[in-house]
Design an enzyme around this catalytic site. Sequence first.
Site, mmCIF file in Angstrom:
data_model
loop_
_atom_site.group_PDB
_atom_site.id
_atom_site.type_symbol
_atom_site.label_atom_id
_atom_site.label_comp_id
_atom_site.label_asym_id
_atom_site.label_seq_id
_atom_site.Cartn_x
_atom_site.Cartn_y
_atom_site.Cartn_z
ATOM 1 N N SER A 1 0.922 -1.238 0.081
ATOM 2 C CA SER A 1 0.000 0.012 -0.062
ATOM 3 C C SER A 1 1.048 1.080 -0.108
ATOM 4 C CB SER A 1 -1.088 0.029 1.478
ATOM 5 O OG SER A 1 -1.427 1.067 1.400
ATOM 6 N N TYR B 1 -1.572 -0.911 10.360
ATOM 7 C CA TYR B 1 -1.915 -1.290 9.199
ATOM 8 C C TYR B 1 -0.516 -0.746 8.158
ATOM 9 C CZ TYR B 1 -3.815 -1.123 4.187
ATOM 10 O OH TYR B 1 -3.949 -1.173 3.144
HETATM 11 N N1 LIG Z 1 -8.758 -0.028 -1.941
HETATM 12 C C1 LIG Z 1 -7.600 0.760 -1.506
HETATM 13 O O1 LIG Z 1 -7.717 1.840 -1.540
HETATM 14 C C2 LIG Z 1 -6.270 -0.028 -1.109
HETATM 15 C C3 LIG Z 1 -5.220 0.917 -1.080
HETATM 16 C C4 LIG Z 1 -4.017 0.441 -0.824
HETATM 17 C C5 LIG Z 1 -3.765 -1.022 -0.347
HETATM 18 N N2 LIG Z 1 -4.826 -1.828 -0.655
HETATM 19 C C6 LIG Z 1 -4.545 -3.253 -0.373
HETATM 20 O O2 LIG Z 1 -5.334 -4.062 -1.415
HETATM 21 C C7 LIG Z 1 -5.918 -5.264 -1.037
HETATM 22 C C8 LIG Z 1 -7.009 -5.381 -1.327
HETATM 23 O O3 LIG Z 1 -8.055 -4.453 -0.934
HETATM 24 P P1 LIG Z 1 -9.352 -4.140 -1.390
HETATM 25 O O4 LIG Z 1 -9.538 -2.543 -1.325
HETATM 26 O O5 LIG Z 1 -9.559 -4.924 -2.585
HETATM 27 O O6 LIG Z 1 -10.281 -4.876 -0.489
HETATM 28 P P2 LIG Z 1 -11.706 -5.402 -0.328
HETATM 29 O O7 LIG Z 1 -12.682 -4.763 -1.535
HETATM 30 O O8 LIG Z 1 -12.318 -5.295 0.889
HETATM 31 O O9 LIG Z 1 -11.775 -7.055 -0.720
HETATM 32 C C9 LIG Z 1 -11.026 -7.785 0.246
HETATM 33 C C10 LIG Z 1 -10.900 -9.119 -0.118
HETATM 34 O O10 LIG Z 1 -10.268 -10.066 0.988
HETATM 35 C C11 LIG Z 1 -11.205 -10.909 1.406
HETATM 36 N N3 LIG Z 1 -10.923 -11.059 2.843
HETATM 37 C C12 LIG Z 1 -10.841 -10.164 3.863
HETATM 38 N N4 LIG Z 1 -10.435 -10.487 5.003
HETATM 39 C C13 LIG Z 1 -10.365 -11.834 4.830
HETATM 40 C C14 LIG Z 1 -10.081 -12.855 5.787
HETATM 41 N N5 LIG Z 1 -9.806 -12.549 6.992
HETATM 42 N N6 LIG Z 1 -9.732 -14.122 5.166
HETATM 43 C C15 LIG Z 1 -10.111 -14.380 4.030
HETATM 44 N N7 LIG Z 1 -10.235 -13.277 3.064
HETATM 45 C C16 LIG Z 1 -10.544 -12.164 3.410
HETATM 46 C C17 LIG Z 1 -12.547 -10.540 1.341
HETATM 47 O O11 LIG Z 1 -13.596 -11.471 1.404
HETATM 48 P P3 LIG Z 1 -15.028 -11.591 1.943
HETATM 49 O O12 LIG Z 1 -15.582 -10.931 0.425
HETATM 50 O O13 LIG Z 1 -15.372 -12.796 2.104
HETATM 51 O O14 LIG Z 1 -14.844 -10.434 2.847
HETATM 52 C C18 LIG Z 1 -12.301 -9.880 -0.163
HETATM 53 O O15 LIG Z 1 -12.391 -10.729 -1.144
HETATM 54 C C19 LIG Z 1 -5.645 -5.318 0.620
HETATM 55 O O16 LIG Z 1 -4.357 -6.003 0.854
HETATM 56 C C20 LIG Z 1 -5.429 -3.949 0.947
HETATM 57 O O17 LIG Z 1 -4.739 -3.461 2.093
HETATM 58 C C21 LIG Z 1 -6.170 -1.391 -0.981
#
Ligand SMILES: NC(=O)c1ccc[n+]([C@@H]2O[C@H](COP(=O)([O-])OP(=O)(O)OC[C@H]3O[C@@H](n4cnc5c(N)ncnc54)[C@H](OP(=O)(O)O)[C@@H]3O)[C@@H](O)[C@H]2O)c1
Length: 310
Positions: free
Chosen positions: A187, A200
């Site tokens: 991130s 985080y």
């Molecule tokens: N979005 C941003 O702005 C952003 C920015 C920087 C970095 N990131 C990083 O990008 C990655 C993905 O983020 P995202 O924004 O795409 O998140 P998201 O839309 O909330 O999706 C998260 C995914 O991970 C799964 N998940 C969450 N907790 C879990 C657990 N304990 N065990 C198994 N599966 C789990 C969720 O499954 P369920 O559907 O079952 O909940 C979902 O498929 C993360 O590592 C995050 O830190 C995101």
Amino acid sequence: MSVCSCISTTCVVIVILQIIKTLVPWLYKNLLGPKFFGPKIDVRRMGQWAVITGATDGIGKAYAKALAKKGVNVVLISRSKDKLEKVAEEIKSASSAQVKIIDVDFTQGPEIYDKIEKGIAGLEVGTLVNNVGMSYANPEFFLSIQDRDKLLRDIIECNIHSVTHMCKLVMPGMVERKKGVIINISSLSAVVPSPLLSVYGATKAFVDKFSVDLNTEYSSQGIIVQSVLPGYVATNMSKIRKETFLAPNSDNYVASALTTLVALKFYGPKLNPLYHSEILSRCVLPDICGRDNLLRLVPHETVEATTRIA
Ligand SMILES: NC(=O)c1ccc[n+]([C@@H]2O[C@H](COP(=O)([O-])OP(=O)(O)OC[C@H]3O[C@@H](n4cnc5c(N)ncnc54)[C@H](OP(=O)(O)O)[C@@H]3O)[C@@H](O)[C@H]2O)c1
């Protein structure tokens, strides 16, 4: 022409040349090169299967769809079985890829990796996307985090242990075949100040550092480790519902990130999916972060690994 105007014209020309000298290579390296020229990494050649953690939503789902479209079979790993089944159907109807699902909760301790190991046994995994991650419900002072002990343990399990465990499971096959790609989703908060998200941000700094050093360790064995540092992406986690000027949707973000999976020798060590949010952060924060952080974007690849693949 007077001496004075001659000197001023020369100065203007020098400044313009300096700007061009800086701007053109930057535009080539960050915009034109990754999109239009040079060797791309063919993920199909890495192996028949890709494993994606956190694959039912957001960035992980976008990687799963994009890799399936490229002709790679995908193993989707997430927590909710019904969502996994739904995404598997979606991918099957949009591509010819085979899809496997594994339902595990990454906060549930080391036992879950036995189930994952059984689920991927015998598959030729050429691509691993370590995407799963969690954060606080809302930004908070460290000492004020609700249910702190459990939440912090969960964040560390999910954001750090998942990455090292998944690498441990998948890398032996890659080393044997002398090829593989590992994409670790860190991130921007790993490299810019992230007060109120201190734990985080620290877990994401771990992911970034681990990726860079792992890449150095294994590049000579044909394995590329990319550390992706997204800024804001419109997903459930960011609570940004729609794509905006500052936050791409996950499909567009991943399409851009995949174009950066290219040879380092060609483009230099660090490339970045160009998004306004990241550019702004890096323009606004250099004094706080230090200049090096302006360059610590994505991905990190080494000459040896990428030359061989190219
Ligand atoms: N979005 C941003 O702005 C952003 C920015 C920087 C970095 N990131 C990083 O990008 C990655 C993905 O983020 P995202 O924004 O795409 O998140 P998201 O839309 O909330 O999706 C998260 C995914 O991970 C799964 N998940 C969450 N907790 C879990 C657990 N304990 N065990 C198994 N599966 C789990 C969720 O499954 P369920 O559907 O079952 O909940 C979902 O498929 C993360 O590592 C995050 O830190 C995101």
